[in-house]
Scaffold this motif. Structure first.
Motif, PDB file in Angstrom:
ATOM      1  N   LEU A 381       7.369   7.586   4.587  1.00  0.00           N
ATOM      2  CA  LEU A 381       6.089   7.250   5.193  1.00  0.00           C
ATOM      3  C   LEU A 381       6.208   6.035   6.105  1.00  0.00           C
ATOM      4  O   LEU A 381       6.952   5.098   5.812  1.00  0.00           O
ATOM      5  N   ASN A 382       5.435   6.056   7.187  1.00  0.00           N
ATOM      6  CA  ASN A 382       5.254   4.852   7.980  1.00  0.00           C
ATOM      7  C   ASN A 382       4.547   3.821   7.115  1.00  0.00           C
ATOM      8  O   ASN A 382       3.657   4.144   6.333  1.00  0.00           O
ATOM      9  N   ARG A 383       4.930   2.549   7.219  1.00  0.00           N
ATOM     10  CA  ARG A 383       4.376   1.534   6.326  1.00  0.00           C
ATOM     11  C   ARG A 383       2.859   1.394   6.454  1.00  0.00           C
ATOM     12  O   ARG A 383       2.147   1.227   5.462  1.00  0.00           O
ATOM     13  N   THR A 384       2.346   1.440   7.681  1.00  0.00           N
ATOM     14  CA  THR A 384       0.902   1.310   7.868  1.00  0.00           C
ATOM     15  C   THR A 384       0.183   2.529   7.311  1.00  0.00           C
ATOM     16  O   THR A 384      -0.873   2.404   6.675  1.00  0.00           O
ATOM     17  N   VAL A 385       0.723   3.710   7.534  1.00  0.00           N
ATOM     18  CA  VAL A 385       0.130   4.928   6.973  1.00  0.00           C
ATOM     19  C   VAL A 385       0.134   4.851   5.449  1.00  0.00           C
ATOM     20  O   VAL A 385      -0.856   5.190   4.789  1.00  0.00           O
ATOM     21  N   ALA A 386       1.251   4.381   4.890  1.00  0.00           N
ATOM     22  CA  ALA A 386       1.330   4.237   3.435  1.00  0.00           C
ATOM     23  C   ALA A 386       0.288   3.254   2.928  1.00  0.00           C
ATOM     24  O   ALA A 386      -0.346   3.478   1.886  1.00  0.00           O
ATOM     25  N   ALA A 387       0.086   2.160   3.662  1.00  0.00           N
ATOM     26  CA  ALA A 387      -0.912   1.161   3.258  1.00  0.00           C
ATOM     27  C   ALA A 387      -2.311   1.763   3.259  1.00  0.00           C
ATOM     28  O   ALA A 387      -3.094   1.562   2.313  1.00  0.00           O
ATOM     29  N   LEU A 388      -2.649   2.502   4.312  1.00  0.00           N
ATOM     30  CA  LEU A 388      -3.969   3.151   4.370  1.00  0.00           C
ATOM     31  C   LEU A 388      -4.145   4.130   3.219  1.00  0.00           C
ATOM     32  O   LEU A 388      -5.218   4.194   2.595  1.00  0.00           O
ATOM     33  N   LEU A 389      -3.103   4.892   2.925  1.00  0.00           N
ATOM     34  CA  LEU A 389      -3.167   5.871   1.849  1.00  0.00           C
ATOM     35  C   LEU A 389      -3.331   5.191   0.496  1.00  0.00           C
ATOM     36  O   LEU A 389      -4.195   5.571  -0.312  1.00  0.00           O
ATOM     37  N   ILE A 390      -2.528   4.172   0.227  1.00  0.00           N
ATOM     38  CA  ILE A 390      -2.535   3.502  -1.072  1.00  0.00           C
ATOM     39  C   ILE A 390      -3.883   2.840  -1.343  1.00  0.00           C
ATOM     40  O   ILE A 390      -4.483   3.034  -2.404  1.00  0.00           O
ATOM     41  N   VAL A 391      -4.377   2.062  -0.379  1.00  0.00           N
ATOM     42  CA  VAL A 391      -5.634   1.337  -0.599  1.00  0.00           C
ATOM     43  C   VAL A 391      -6.810   2.302  -0.656  1.00  0.00           C
ATOM     44  O   VAL A 391      -7.753   2.101  -1.432  1.00  0.00           O
ATOM     45  N   SER A 392      -6.776   3.374   0.132  1.00  0.00           N
ATOM     46  CA  SER A 392      -7.866   4.353   0.112  1.00  0.00           C
ATOM     47  C   SER A 392      -7.956   5.044  -1.246  1.00  0.00           C
ATOM     48  O   SER A 392      -9.047   5.197  -1.818  1.00  0.00           O
ATOM     49  N   ILE A 393      -6.817   5.480  -1.767  1.00  0.00           N
ATOM     50  CA  ILE A 393      -6.813   6.164  -3.063  1.00  0.00           C
ATOM     51  C   ILE A 393      -7.231   5.205  -4.174  1.00  0.00           C
ATOM     52  O   ILE A 393      -7.999   5.573  -5.081  1.00  0.00           O
ATOM     53  N   ASN A 394      -6.746   3.979  -4.096  1.00  0.00           N
ATOM     54  CA  ASN A 394      -7.124   2.984  -5.100  1.00  0.00           C
ATOM     55  C   ASN A 394      -8.624   2.701  -5.064  1.00  0.00           C
ATOM     56  O   ASN A 394      -9.297   2.650  -6.107  1.00  0.00           O
ATOM     57  N   THR A 395      -9.171   2.534  -3.859  1.00  0.00           N
ATOM     58  CA  THR A 395     -10.602   2.287  -3.710  1.00  0.00           C
ATOM     59  C   THR A 395     -11.412   3.484  -4.181  1.00  0.00           C
ATOM     60  O   THR A 395     -12.465   3.334  -4.822  1.00  0.00           O
ATOM     61  N   GLY A 396     -10.930   4.696  -3.878  1.00  0.00           N
ATOM     62  CA  GLY A 396     -11.632   5.907  -4.300  1.00  0.00           C
ATOM     63  C   GLY A 396     -11.787   5.995  -5.804  1.00  0.00           C
ATOM     64  O   GLY A 396     -12.818   6.466  -6.312  1.00  0.00           O
ATOM     65  N   ALA A 397     -10.783   5.544  -6.553  1.00  0.00           N
ATOM     66  CA  ALA A 397     -10.859   5.585  -8.012  1.00  0.00           C
ATOM     67  C   ALA A 397     -11.990   4.705  -8.525  1.00  0.00           C
ATOM     68  O   ALA A 397     -12.727   5.082  -9.451  1.00  0.00           O
ATOM     69  N   TYR A 398     -12.143   3.524  -7.936  1.00  0.00           N
ATOM     70  CA  TYR A 398     -13.228   2.626  -8.352  1.00  0.00           C
ATOM     71  C   TYR A 398     -14.588   3.138  -7.875  1.00  0.00           C
ATOM     72  O   TYR A 398     -15.576   3.102  -8.610  1.00  0.00           O
ATOM     73  N   MET A 399     -14.633   3.609  -6.615  1.00  0.00           N
ATOM     74  CA  MET A 399     -15.908   4.048  -6.058  1.00  0.00           C
ATOM     75  C   MET A 399     -16.446   5.292  -6.751  1.00  0.00           C
ATOM     76  O   MET A 399     -17.657   5.489  -6.841  1.00  0.00           O
ATOM     77  N   SER A 400     -15.560   6.152  -7.267  1.00  0.00           N
ATOM     78  CA  SER A 400     -16.024   7.370  -7.933  1.00  0.00           C
ATOM     79  C   SER A 400     -16.856   7.037  -9.167  1.00  0.00           C
ATOM     80  O   SER A 400     -17.866   7.680  -9.444  1.00  0.00           O
ATOM     81  N   GLU A 401     -16.456   6.015  -9.909  1.00  0.00           N
ATOM     82  CA  GLU A 401     -17.224   5.600 -11.080  1.00  0.00           C
ATOM     83  C   GLU A 401     -18.521   4.910 -10.668  1.00  0.00           C
ATOM     84  O   GLU A 401     -19.556   5.065 -11.321  1.00  0.00           O
ATOM     85  N   ILE A 402     -18.475   4.147  -9.571  1.00  0.00           N
ATOM     86  CA  ILE A 402     -19.685   3.501  -9.065  1.00  0.00           C
ATOM     87  C   ILE A 402     -20.691   4.550  -8.611  1.00  0.00           C
ATOM     88  O   ILE A 402     -21.891   4.459  -8.895  1.00  0.00           O
ATOM     89  N   VAL A 403     -20.202   5.578  -7.904  1.00  0.00           N
ATOM     90  CA  VAL A 403     -21.088   6.654  -7.439  1.00  0.00           C
ATOM     91  C   VAL A 403     -21.658   7.424  -8.626  1.00  0.00           C
ATOM     92  O   VAL A 403     -22.856   7.755  -8.654  1.00  0.00           O
ATOM     93  N   ARG A 404     -20.810   7.719  -9.598  1.00  0.00           N
ATOM     94  CA  ARG A 404     -21.297   8.461 -10.764  1.00  0.00           C
ATOM     95  C   ARG A 404     -22.409   7.686 -11.472  1.00  0.00           C
ATOM     96  O   ARG A 404     -23.412   8.265 -11.884  1.00  0.00           O
ATOM     97  N   GLY A 405     -22.205   6.374 -11.610  1.00  0.00           N
ATOM     98  CA  GLY A 405     -23.257   5.562 -12.207  1.00  0.00           C
ATOM     99  C   GLY A 405     -24.521   5.552 -11.372  1.00  0.00           C
ATOM    100  O   GLY A 405     -25.636   5.557 -11.911  1.00  0.00           O
ATOM    101  N   GLY A 406     -24.351   5.551 -10.026  1.00  0.00           N
ATOM    102  CA  GLY A 406     -25.519   5.582  -9.143  1.00  0.00           C
ATOM    103  C   GLY A 406     -26.293   6.876  -9.255  1.00  0.00           C
ATOM    104  O   GLY A 406     -27.530   6.882  -9.186  1.00  0.00           O
TER     105      GLY A 406
END
Length: 527
Positions: A381-406
């Motif tokens: 992977l390109n490093r910047t692409v990897a960074a976007l992928l890693i942080v997006s997936i990590n954020t999605g895990a937290y946001m999914s629980e926030i959305v479910r609670g909402g």
């Protein structure tokens, strides 16, 4: 219509930024005509970072206005010329050098690395291209400043760099007070200057650099019988290459053509030309900050821009992931057995995803995804692409629980009312529930944005050129650690405060006017 137009423009802008990022260095596989070399670019005088091509510095891969210079770079230039290839310097954190080599991201490690037996089990080494002596760097006002032997450091707090031979010889000091190994020399110099440690083990060229820049430090050299007892390979530095690489013999022939006199001359020039060596006299804090900004300001701005790109894109992508996951996990159970089974399977897989990414540090996730994919599946992977992928997936895990609670926070009566008028579950979610959820979770989205701006710093472990990475490279070169990271900290503060203010304005815009005209209650008997 205006809201939709604004939304489309925002999406288009985000996509254009992402496409631009993907188009730069989209393929990290090494072309046949290139010789890609990994180094820290923060270990003067072996390698450092500067903002011009002065003294033969080479532009760093994937960056603008950022060049690598030093003894290692000069050796790399001669090797690349001998191989008939174009030299490409890939800035890489020390811990990532061997994984980058074995995964194919780089062709060689030229970073002052010793060819120890442990490393030889993983990679091959060429003949040595430099040999040095081990020294101890301490403070001039320390009780150990006049030491002449290892025994004189009895009771001292000594450390070395993590995953290096330097730390393994600390136990040769009688009654030494072991300190945990540190990530890099920048951290050790700060710890030494602040009194946390009494000294650190290093090589003579680095010790000369440290004492030239900081007049409060001194380097202790030992006579052979009074110093560290080492094997010849322990104090040698060689070029690391992949196992059974056929180019090893060719590189050895090139190194053999560089005489001992020329190697000494190259090292002397590196010590003389390193940016840190030009700093003389005492300067005020303000003058020092201005000097750092004039020399590295463009790198800090580039790093800040990449930090914002990663944070904003990942927050948007993570929120979308969270909405999709949150909606799926709140779907009513189907009456069809097969559909119900697929729902349960999907919910189980999503639960694993959420628990794994919420339960492990993002730094570990970055190492596993970036280097793991390359080692296991050959996906580079390109490093910047990897960074976007890693942080997006990590954020999605937290946001999914926030959305479910909402979603669960929306009154059940609204679901029942929608069902009563014949709306499907999809229509209910899209037209009634999700608009309320998005408004209610805006503060959480703002918090995730701020967290992502700060947490991009952990991506330095895969050498993403964000603000923290650029600050580390600058501090490792100019030795002005407090002043450099003071500037970096202020830039982070400006970015987080700006993001917070913008999101609050967005909340107010969604809420509507701040004041409403109150309708007076009619007097009894009046209409």
């Amino acid at each position: 219509m205006k809201k939709r137009r604004t939304l489309f423009l925002l999406i288009a802008l985000t996509l254009s930024m992402v496409v631009g990022t993907f188009s730069v260095n989209a393929d990290d596989k090494t072309p046949e005509n290139e010789f890609r070399v990994g180094m820290e670019t923060a270990y003067a005088p072996f390698n450092w970072t500067q903002t011009s091509d002065a003294h033969g510095a080479v532009l760093k891969y994937g960056e603008k206005n950022s060049y690598a210079g030093g003894y290692d770079v000069e050796i790399a230039k001669r090797v690349a010329e001998g191989l008939g290839k174009e030299l490409v310097i890939v800035p890489t954190q020390w811990d990532g050098l061997v994984p980058a080599l074995t995964s194919g991201s780089i062709d060689a490690i030229i970073a002052g690395m010793s060819p120890t037996e442990e490393r030889r089990q993983v990679i091959d080494f060429t003949d040595p291209y430099y040999e040095s002596r081990l020294v101890v760097v301490t403070r001039k006002n320390s009780e150990f400043a006049n030491a002449t032997s290892l025994a004189d450091f009895s009771g001292a707090k000594i450390t070395g760099q993590l995953n290096t031979f330097h730390y393994s010889v600390v136990d040769q000091i009688p009654d030494v007070v072991y300190q945990d190994p540190m990530k890099d020399f920048s951290a050790m110099r700060v710890a030494l200057a602040s009194g946390i440690i009494d000294g650190y083990v290093s090589e003579r060229p680095e010790g000369v650099t440290a004492t030239n820049v900081n007049e409060n430090l001194t380097m202790i050299e030992f006579a052979p019988e009074d110093g560290f007892q080492t094997e010849p390979e322990d104090v040698q530095v060689a070029i690391g290459m992949r196992k059974n690489d056929p180019l090893v013999q060719d590189v050895n022939q090139i190194l053999a053509g560089i005489s001992a006199e020329e190697r000494t001359e190259l090292m002397d020039l590196a010590i003389q030309n390193q940016p840190s060596a030009s700093q003389e006299g005492e300067m005020s804090l303000w003058s020092t900050l201005k000097q750092i900004m004039s020399e590295y300001g463009i790198l800090f701005l580039q790093g800040a821009g990449l930090t914002l790109l990663i944070a904003i894109f990942s927050t948007i992508a993570g929120t979308l992931i969270g909405l999709l996951v949150g909606v799926f996990r709140t779907l009513p159970q189907s009456d069809q057995p097969l559909t119900r089974f697929m729902q349960k399977l999907g919910d189980w897989l999503l639960t694993i995803y959420i628990e794994v990414f919420r339960g492990t540090p993002m730094m570990v996730q970055a190492m596993v995804i970036f280097y793991g994919l390359a080692l296991a599946f050959g996906i580079d992977l390109n490093r910047t692409v990897a960074a976007l992928l890693i942080v997006s997936i990590n954020t999605g895990a937290y946001m999914s629980e926030i959305v479910r609670g909402g979603i669960f926070a929306v009154d059940k009566g609204q679901f029942e009312a929608a069902q009563a008028i014949g709306m499907t579950h999809t229509q209910t979610m899209r037209k009634i529930v999700l608009p309320q959820v998005v408004r209610n979770i805006l503060p959480a989205i703002g918090n995730e944005t701020v967290v992502n701006i700060k947490d991009t710093a952990v991506l330095s472990v895969i050498s993403v050129g964000d603000l923290f990475f650029q600050g580390t490279a600058a501090a490792g070169t100019n030795y002005l650690f407090f002043q450099t990271f003071l500037i970096v900290g202020l830039i982070y503060l400006v970015m987080t405060l700006s993001a917070t203010r913008l999101l609050r304005l967005m909340e107010k815009k969604i809420d509507g006017p701040d004041a409403f005209t109150k309708v007076e209650e009619p007097i009894e008997g009046q209409r």
